[in-house]
Design an enzyme around this catalytic site. Sequence first.
Site, short mmCIF file in Angstrom:
data_model
loop_
_atom_site.label_atom_id
_atom_site.label_comp_id
_atom_site.label_asym_id
_atom_site.label_seq_id
_atom_site.Cartn_x
_atom_site.Cartn_y
_atom_site.Cartn_z
N ASP A 82 46.61 17.80 49.65
CA ASP A 82 46.16 18.02 48.18
C ASP A 82 44.66 17.98 47.91
OD1 ASP A 82 45.97 18.30 45.29
OD2 ASP A 82 46.94 16.21 45.05
N ARG A 127 40.14 32.27 37.22
CA ARG A 127 40.05 30.87 37.15
C ARG A 127 41.01 30.47 38.40
NH1 ARG A 127 41.55 28.92 32.52
NH2 ARG A 127 40.96 26.84 33.16
N LYS A 128 41.84 31.38 38.98
CA LYS A 128 42.91 30.82 40.16
C LYS A 128 42.11 30.73 41.48
CE LYS A 128 46.57 32.47 37.49
NZ LYS A 128 47.96 33.31 37.55
#
Length: 170
Positions: A82, A127-128
């Site tokens: 992550d 924005r991804k």
Amino acid sequence: MAAAHDSPPRFVPLPGWKPAEFPRSFGTGRSFVSGETAGDRLIVHYYEEADPAVLHALVWFGPGAEGPPGHAHGGGMAAVLDEAMGFSAWHAGHPVVAATITVNFRRKLPLGVVRGVTCRVERVDDRKVYTFGQIYDLQSGAFFTEAEGLFIIQPLDAFGGPDGPLPGRK
């Protein structure tokens, strides 16, 4: 008496890798995953090379990161991916937060040995930011874990951010 793998090892980057600047100036300045540079849980060192969309790391899972006996906890492996996938987005110039990560555990990761991590930005759509990351054995190249992530670009002030450039930008 402690086992040999109970002490953090010396980290030696692969040829062509140079230390990457992690954005530690936000919040308290200490990352949940890579904020410890000593201890018995996990230690992560980040590296860059020519492609700003790719980020490398070396990670050591110590006895404090144990899940199944003698092996890294899956949550620790997921947390490393992550952070590393998010940092790969930051390093490519996209200040992000995680929206989703999907982690596939391929095999158990024995404690006490430095492993490799490679993460990259796959694509950016408005924005991804879509990322991919893997934790692998430096000797054999076999994968322990891989993940895909969707991160959302945020304005720097959402992080109480600095006015300076993002890590990885020249």
